[in-house]
Design an enzyme around this catalytic site. Structure first.
Site, PDB file in Angstrom:
ATOM      1  N   ASP A 427       0.755  -1.265   0.021  1.00  0.00           N
ATOM      2  CA  ASP A 427       0.076   0.000  -0.091  1.00  0.00           C
ATOM      3  C   ASP A 427       0.752   1.074   0.034  1.00  0.00           C
ATOM      4  O   ASP A 427       2.212   1.009   0.247  1.00  0.00           O
ATOM      5  CB  ASP A 427      -0.579  -0.015   1.436  1.00  0.00           C
ATOM      6  N   ASP A 867      -1.481  -0.661   5.885  1.00  0.00           N
ATOM      7  CA  ASP A 867      -1.931  -0.208   7.216  1.00  0.00           C
ATOM      8  C   ASP A 867      -3.527   0.115   7.520  1.00  0.00           C
ATOM      9  O   ASP A 867      -3.716   0.460   8.614  1.00  0.00           O
ATOM     10  CB  ASP A 867      -1.058   1.060   7.444  1.00  0.00           C
ATOM     11  N   ASP A 871      -6.694  -2.215   3.263  1.00  0.00           N
ATOM     12  CA  ASP A 871      -5.857  -3.191   2.859  1.00  0.00           C
ATOM     13  C   ASP A 871      -6.170  -4.413   3.465  1.00  0.00           C
ATOM     14  O   ASP A 871      -5.356  -5.579   3.106  1.00  0.00           O
ATOM     15  CB  ASP A 871      -4.331  -2.678   3.441  1.00  0.00           C
TER      16      ASP A 871
END
Lengths: 1203, 324
Positions: A427, A867, A871
């Protein structure tokens, strides 16, 4: 602040459209009382007869896997779900029958030890959970005890119907219905980070009917009955009614306070408990993380099956030969081996029923050769992994001091998988970047302000200027440090003397600047928090960019200090008087941000009574379309600035406003209220539609730019990972320009890299979209995506020859087509060929799909790191999910396998721990098979000399303790402590990691090699022993060696050989290894002494065998040494030749270390260079590329000079 | 640019305060950081060559000594059926051990073993205490002492040695392991109800002598490891001269013909190491020679080829990319 003082807010029902009157009795509320909606709560009267009949569960929450009562049956059941354990259980049962070649106790004991150890581990883990439970269940909360008296009580004692009082910053002990709060409107703010990971505060509001219960004493006579739905897991829905004094009121999620969420910004609330303990929504929602197994373990299962196969084969051979020899014992009525009494025997040895005897013998053999299957393998691996996880958790280099967060391996199943990661899917926000936004630039009225330098700009500057990236990065680091010192205000890094300190009033377009800053201060959903002592205001905001805006506004003189339900108050700098004045704006509507709208607006009425619509939008295409004709004054300049900012890696927002006339507003408000109040499924759409109508004809003010800062050490880490040959894909929700910029900043992209951009946002595609026919548009878009991918592929093929690096950048819309079944193969082919892949504008679902595509199609190990709650899908889909325990809540961490605090720790986690764990587990498994094959085959060989009758050469207890005591500890030491090279060298030679990706340490050849080594050792041990001891006198006294002496000698040899083999194959000895290896051998002799000294009734054939027969005989010692050395010699020769002439990469590093050249930088560089495959991403690659260019230039120059 | 893990750890170790570390000794900290002092041996050519040579130079002498010991043993093996006239081809110094050897005889068959465990438990339990801990298999309700198939198939050939018409004294005491005599076989246990079944197996026992004194039985009861085995019969405590002709009177009672087994009589002297077996000595010499050869070959290869590290064409992943 006094708890009882009620805050006064001017309450107007327009904002919170959920004022529940009787009118909204519709839809779901009719279901109450029916099936699924049967719960009845007698408020304030939990002990009454009716509620005791209902018997709802108490508020005790148990997260432990077992209770005292269920532990034994349940854990035993868990244990025997494993096939191998089931096999051993079968063996244990069979060992009680006469089939058993050894005594039952000796067979059961190891199983008991193994199962006991596993259970012990379970108990230990469960105990930790238990302690947590105890802590949670004994938290205190104030409960109404009658007569208006609230006393503190433990959470676990709460009952359905209790009235509780929860104070500021406390957690809710159960699911509550809000009755009243310290605010007059009976609202409260709730933080639900623990539930859904969202950090923004949510607003809840009680019914009017109960909002007057503001004192403890008002509950003296309060009575109500709540009827509502049964416990379920849905966090966002709730249906119920409340009966107060013959009146019925509907309840909605707006009144529901969920357990584990936290009361914020509100002094206290009163609530009634409706769901307790396991009925609460959060507990109903908790699901165990998906269990993942590592590739190594899956392969290990195959080896176990292989060994099973070998075992069955050996048993079949043995039983057939046994059947034949047994049938020959009586021939034509004459007994051959009369001493076995074939005439008077049981079915096991009956020559007349030789077939039956053979079948029974088969089972005996299955028991006997069971030593091929390492019984302690699973438990050893579990113990080892648990300890490995401890090491990961305790690693000080992965401890993030600022947040006091160490790494946390949430599951220990995947340690070795960490050493085999081929592709990292990352990410961006919060992972590569800090997710702390800094307001750094803005463009107002066509003028760009702000002189801060972003990291990306710095990187770009250094890219252009300096040919030596090392120096540049160092400089960069210095700059970063000094910048950090300067930036005293978090989230604000704006430097421009034209604007700061109120200087903006002198600017030519001060009016626009004024509006711009005011918009920043008003248009948001943040909440101010005033520090009582310093008077400083901090903000609670939904997202860090929002916080950055409010902070920027504050720093520039527009201090937002109070928010009520209906108003926003500012200290603002008056442009005329240049003084700070208090102004308050009446807040009428908030049109919230959503991912489809990509903008948010507020409608306020200022003190002059003007209605203002203030709007900010994330995307240029969204906002520019909505500008009024007369509002486009600065459009061109602003667009140019936005592009400039995007190039600098900044996030941009466009600000615009408009004045509304009353009539228009009223029309809108009506429609909007209807939309908000509707309970139908298309409510969202209706709201959007209403908002759409009013958000138009805007007047452009300017744009903001915030920097999403890269985390510390990210470029270095990415460079190391690239050198290790790990591919990094970035999957982000950001727009393409930002993603590309971040790509540049962290060296995933560099100049000279050919970028393949697959984009559905081009002018052509936009033209396409205008057409009406949706399916035609989709087909055309898909066509264009396929074409772009195919173009990319031809480029890729061309570049394969020129070894030019390619980067693939694809946007979310294209990705949707690229992930369709018929396209995804070519897409993947292209993506794998590219050095970096960046997917922008991708949704959480797409992230998960991409992860699955890579995982399934390439078969390589994927690691997802992220995080945020968006995700989660990706983390669960990937082979390993790594959560960043950063700012965006706990959702990602809760669904991850391993949590770390910073992206840069990934380097150590993979290159050091991953590599070690991979190496440890794989050598451990190989060694396990080796030692059990070596042992099992000696048993088999002996059968050839005992007419396959199933007689063991070893004493029963020798057999059973082999796996448990004499050989298990060194393997565990190997699994926990072994290091081929130190952590420092792991990091210095990242390519070492390729050993895991290529799986060289656990390839089939290596496994079979070890199996072969095991067979070889068994052959040498067995045949050397029997040839040496066959007939002749064993010692001076003339006695010959019997079965027990042969057994003891052979066993001694086995113990020596497998332990020394271990010592030979590891290259890392701490005192722990020494203790375990040599201790294992010494322990064997001690055991033999102790066991032999016992009553012969217990020790049977081992009685005094060591002290009387073996120890005094020089022959025994001679044979031990002979067998030991000759068994190890083949391996020794093989491994020294391999080490010297065909070293593995880790062995090369060992060479360098041994030669003491590790400190010779030139030498190390040379070796590393030669062993590196040319990397294509990371700043090393960038350096290489630029120095290549430099060289080429130089050559050209010299050529020119020569000419 | 180089991340120096080690130096960083040294610097970081002291000032960082991780909860686990506080108040714990350095060794424990090193342990948790996997940084314990360790010895990391590497198979360098010097080590390999030295180890192999050393091994060779230790093993060959040991092998020679062992071989010598084996060769110093004079052994006469003679297969017999009814008669047996072994010739002493070399001077044999007393004591000379007499063994009988059976081939193709599976005393280690599991069928033998299971009752045997019980059987000799019986012998144990009668030791000193008279109350049996285990009731043996019975015959017409009476216990059999000693029981089990091995005892039942007790070897009962006897030998009489005559040299020049005078009978040689054969000492049949102290031929069993001491622990068997003292502990396993009871001093007050007498053979009882032995060989009384319908089908008589091997030899019978004198019921008046306690089991602990029936040494030939005790020897027989120690299960042989392999199907071809020797058991000690007794000792001749006179020297035998070269050329002596021994006449052995064999009472050939024991049936080995049904399963095609052979019986042999063995006379052997002993060395400090035991009986005659060249195998260990030869194996020692062989292994010693091999390790010397390995070290020489290794040395040659090492000298001829330059060191290959850093030469990563050997790495499996590079090999793959070269070939494909």
């Amino acid at each position: 602040m006094a708890g009882n003082r009620r805050k006064r807010h001017n309450f107007s029902s327009q904002i919170h459209a959920f004022t529940c009157g009787k009118t909204s009795f519709q839809g779901d509320h009719s279901l109450i009382g029916g099936p699924g909606f049967s719960r009845v709560v007698y408020c304030n009267d939990p002990d009454c007869f009716e509620s005791s009949v209902l018997n709802y569960s108490d508020n005790y929450v148990r997260t432990t896997k077992y209770t005292l009562a269920t532990f034994l049956p349940r854990s035993i059941f868990e244990q025997f779900r494993r096939v191998a354990n089931l096999y051993f259980l079968l063996c244990a049962i069979l060992s009680f029958t006469p089939l058993s070649p050894y005594s039952a106790v000796s067979n059961v004991l190891p199983l008991v030890v193994v199962i006991g150890a596993t259970m012990g581990k379970e108990i230990l883990e469960d105990w930790r959970r238990k302690k947590q439970d105890i802590e949670v269940n004994n938290r205190k909360v104030k409960v109404h005890f009658g007569d208006g008296v609230f006393e503190s009580s433990k959470w676990k004692d709460l009952k359905v119907g209790d009235i509780v009082k929860v104070e500021k910053d406390e957690f809710f002990p159960a699911d509550l219905i809000l009755l009243s709060s310290s605010y007059e409107e009976a609202i409260c703010y709730v933080e639900t980070t623990n539930l859904d990971g969202e950090t923004n505060l949510k607003l809840k509001q009680a019914l009017d009917a109960t909002s007057n219960l503001i004192e403890d004493s008002s509950f003296q006579n309060f009575k109500a009955i709540i009827r509502c739905e049964d416990p379920n897991a849905s966090l966002y829905s709730f249906v119920g009614t409340m009966d107060i004094e013959e009146q019925q009121y509907p309840l909605s999620p707006q009144q529901l306070l969920l357990r584990d969420s936290k009361l914020r910004n509100t002094d206290y609330i009163y609530g009634v408990v409706i769901f307790t303990g396991h009925d609460t929504k959060v507990i109903q929602n908790s699901t165990p993380p998906p269990s993942k197994r590592s590739k190594i373990e899956r392969r290990m299962d195959k080896i176990i099956y292989f060994l099973f196969g070998t075992l069955v084969l050996m048993s079949i051979i043995g039983s057939i030969i046994f059947g034949i020899t047994t049938s020959e014992d009586i021939e034509d009525g004459r007994m051959k081996r009369w001493y076995l009494r074939p005439d008077d025997t049981t079915v096991y040895y009956d020559p007349k029923r030789a077939a039956a005897a053979a079948i029974l013998q088969f089972w005996t053999d299955v028991l006997l050769y069971g030593y091929l299957i390492p019984i302690s393998l699973y438990v050893s691996i579990e113990i080892v992994k648990m300890l490995q996880s401890r090491f990961i958790n305790q690693d000080i280099h992965m401890y993030y001091e600022e947040a006091d967060k160490p790494a946390l391996a949430r599951t220990s199943n995947l340690n070795e998988e960490l050493g085999q990661v081929d592709t990292i899917l990352s990410d961006k926000t919060g992972t590569l970047t800090c997710n702390s936004m800094e307001f750094i630039k803005c463009s107002i009225a066509g003028t760009s302000y702000g002189r801060g330098v972003t990291e990306v700009e710095r990187a770009m500057a250094s890219r252009k200027g300096s040919p030596l990236p090392q120096e540049a990065t160092e400089e960069e680091a210095n700059v970063v440090e000094s910048a950090e010192e300067k930036a005293s205000v978090k989230g604000y890094n704006f430097v421009d003397e034209r604007i700061v300190n109120g200087n903006w009033v002198k600017e030519p377009r001060a009016d626009v600047i004024h509006k711009f800053l005011r918009l920043l201060a008003i248009c948001h959903t943040a909440l101010p928090e005033i520090d009582e002592e310093t008077g400083r205001i901090t903000y609670e905001a939904e997202s860090p960019d929002e916080a950055a805006f409010v902070i920027a506004a504050r720093e520039l003189g527009f201090e937002f200090y109070e928010r009520t339900q209906t108003s926003i108050s500012l200290h603002e700098l008056d442009p005329v008087s240049c003084r700070s004045v208090e102004r308050s704006y009446k807040l009428l509507n908030v049109l919230e941000f959503s991912s489809s709208r990509k903008r948010m607006s507020v409608i306020v009425r200022n003190e002059e009574g003007t209605l203002l619509l203030l709007s900010k939008g994330a995307d240029s295409s969204v906002m520019f379309e909505r500008l009024a004709e007369n509002g486009r004054e600065f459009e061109e300049q602003t667009k140019a600035h936005i592009n400039e900012y995007a190039d600098a890696g900044l996030r941009t927002l466009i600000l615009a406003y408009r004045e509304l006339d009353e009539e228009e507003y009223n029309r809108f408000n009506e429609e909007f209220t209807v939309a908000k109040n509707s309970l139908s499924a298309d409510r969202e759409e209706m709201i959007e539609e209403a908002a759409e109508k009013i958000e138009k004809d805007l007047i452009l003010l300017g744009a903001t730019a915030v920097e999403d800062k890269l985390q510390n050490g990210v470029p270095e880490c990415i460079d190391k990972l690239a050198q290790a040959g790990i591919k990094l894909w970035v999957l982000t929700g950001d727009k393409m320009e930002t993603a590309i910029n971040i790509g540049f900043a962290c060296s995933l992209l560099r100049q000279g890299m050919q970028q393949i951009v697959v984009n559905s946002d081009t002018p052509e595609t936009k033209a396409l979209e205008k057409s009406e026919d949706k399916s035609a548009v989709a087909a055309a878009l898909k066509e264009s995506v396929i074409r772009q991918i195919l173009d990319g592929r031809t480029l890729l093929r061309a570049s394969n020859e020129s070894s030019e690096a390619l980067a693939l950048i694809i946007d979310g819309k294209s990705l949707a087509y690229a992930l369709e079944d018929d396209v995804k193969d070519i897409f993947l082919e292209l993506a794998i060929g590219c050095a970096s892949v960046i997917c922008c504008r991708s949704s959480p679902k797409q992230k998960a799909l991409v992860t699955r595509l890579v995982k399934v199609k390439t078969g390589s190990t994927t690691l997802a790191i992220g995080d945020g709650a968006n995700d989660v899908g990706m983390l669960q889909e990937a082979d390993i999910g790594v959560g960043i325990s950063g700012a965006e809540g706990m959702q990602a961490v809760m669904s991850s396998d391993i949590a770390i605090a910073q992206f840069r720790f990934l380097e150590r986690l993979l290159l050091v721990h991953g590599h070690w764990c991979y190496r440890r587990i794989s050598s451990m498994i190989c060694y396990f098979f080796y030692k059990n094959i070596a042992f099992g085959f000696t048993i088999f060989f002996f059968q050839m000399y005992a007419s396959f009758s199933g007689q063991t050469v070893y004493n029963d207890w020798f057999l059973s303790l082999y796996n448990v005591f004499f050989t298990s500890l060194p393997v565990i030491a190997l699994g926990v402590f072994d290091q081929d090279v130190t952590a420092r060298l792991c990091l210095r030679f990242p390519l070492l990691y390729q050993e895991g990706i290529q799986n060289v340490l656990f390839s089939w050849t290596r496994i079979l090699g070890w199996a072969f080594n095991g067979v070889l050792s068994a052959i040498i041990i067995f045949f050397f022993c029997i040839r040496a001891m066959e007939q002749q006198a064993f010692r001076k006294g003339g006695e010959v060696a019997g079965l027990e002496i042969l057994g003891a000698t052979m066993y001694t040899c086995v113990v020596w050989v497998v332990n020394c083999q271990m010592a030979l194959s590891i290259s890392y000895f701490t005192f722990i290894q020494h203790i375990f290896i040599w201790g294992g051998i010494i322990f064997w002799y001690l055991f033999l002494l102790a066991y032999g000294a016992m009553d012969p009734y217990i020790s049977t054939t081992a009685y005094k065998v060591f002290i009387e027969a073996c120890a005094p005989a020089p022959f025994f010692w001679l044979i031990t040494i002979l067998v030991l050395i000759s068994s190890l010699l083949p391996y020794f020769a093989y491994s020294s030749i391999q080490m010297r002439f065909f070293p593995f990469y880790h062995q090369m590093i060992q060479w360098i270390r041994v030669d003491g050249q590790i400190d010779d930088p030139e030498y190390v560089y040379m070796v590393r260079q030669r062993s590196l495959r040319p990397t294509t991403v990371g700043f090393t690659a960038r350096f290489e590329a630029s120095s290549r260019n430099l060289k080429a230039d130089l050559e050209k120059m010299t050529e020119g000079q020569a000419l | 640019m180089e991340v120096e893990g080690g130096s960083r750890s040294a610097g970081a170790g002291e000032d960082r305060t991780i909860p686990i570390q506080s108040g714990q000794p350095m060794a424990f900290f090193q342990f948790t950081q996997q940084n314990l002092p360790a010895c990391k041996p590497v198979l360098t050519p010097a080590w390999v060559i030295t180890a192999c040579l050393l091994m060779g130079f230790i093993f060959i002498p040991i092998g020679l000594v062992t071989l010598r010991a084996s060769h110093s043993v004079i052994e006469i093996v003679d297969q017999y059926d009814t008669e047996c006239v072994p010739e002493v081809h070399k001077y044999m110094k007393a004591p000379i051990y007499i063994y009988y050897q059976l081939d193709n005889y599976y005393q280690n068959h599991r069928r033998n073993q299971i009752p045997n465990v019980v059987g000799f438990c019986l012998c144990i339990c009668f030791d000193s205490k008279l109350t049996p801990r285990y009731l043996p298999e019975s015959n017409h309700g009476l216990p059999i002492v000693p029981c089990g198939l091995i005892a039942w198939s007790f070897f009962n050939d006897t030998f009489k040695f005559i040299r020049e018409r005078t009978e040689l004294m054969v000492n049949r005491k102290n031929i069993a392991w001491k622990s068997d005599r003292d502990h396993k076989f009871g001093k007050q246990v007498y053979p009882f109800n032995f060989q009384n079944g319908t089908f008589t197996g091997g030899g019978s026992l004198d019921p008046s002598i306690p089991l602990s004194d029936q040494e030939d039985l005790i020897v027989w009861m120690r299960t042989a490891a392999l199907p071809s085995f020797r058991k000690l019969y007794g000792r001749i405590e006179e020297d035998l001269d070269e050329g002596d002709l021994l006449e052995v009177h064999v009472m050939n009672n024991y049936n080995t013909y049904s399963f095609g087994g052979k019986k042999k009589l063995v006379l052997s002297t002993l060395s400090w190491l035991g009986g005659k077996n060249d195998f260990p000595g030869l194996a020692y010499v062989f292994i010693g020679c091999s390790s010397i050869i390995i070290s020489i070959v290794f040395m040659l290869l090492h000298v001829k080829n330059p060191r290959a590290y850093g030469e990563t064409a050997y790495l499996s992943w590079n090999r793959k990319s070269i070939s494909g």
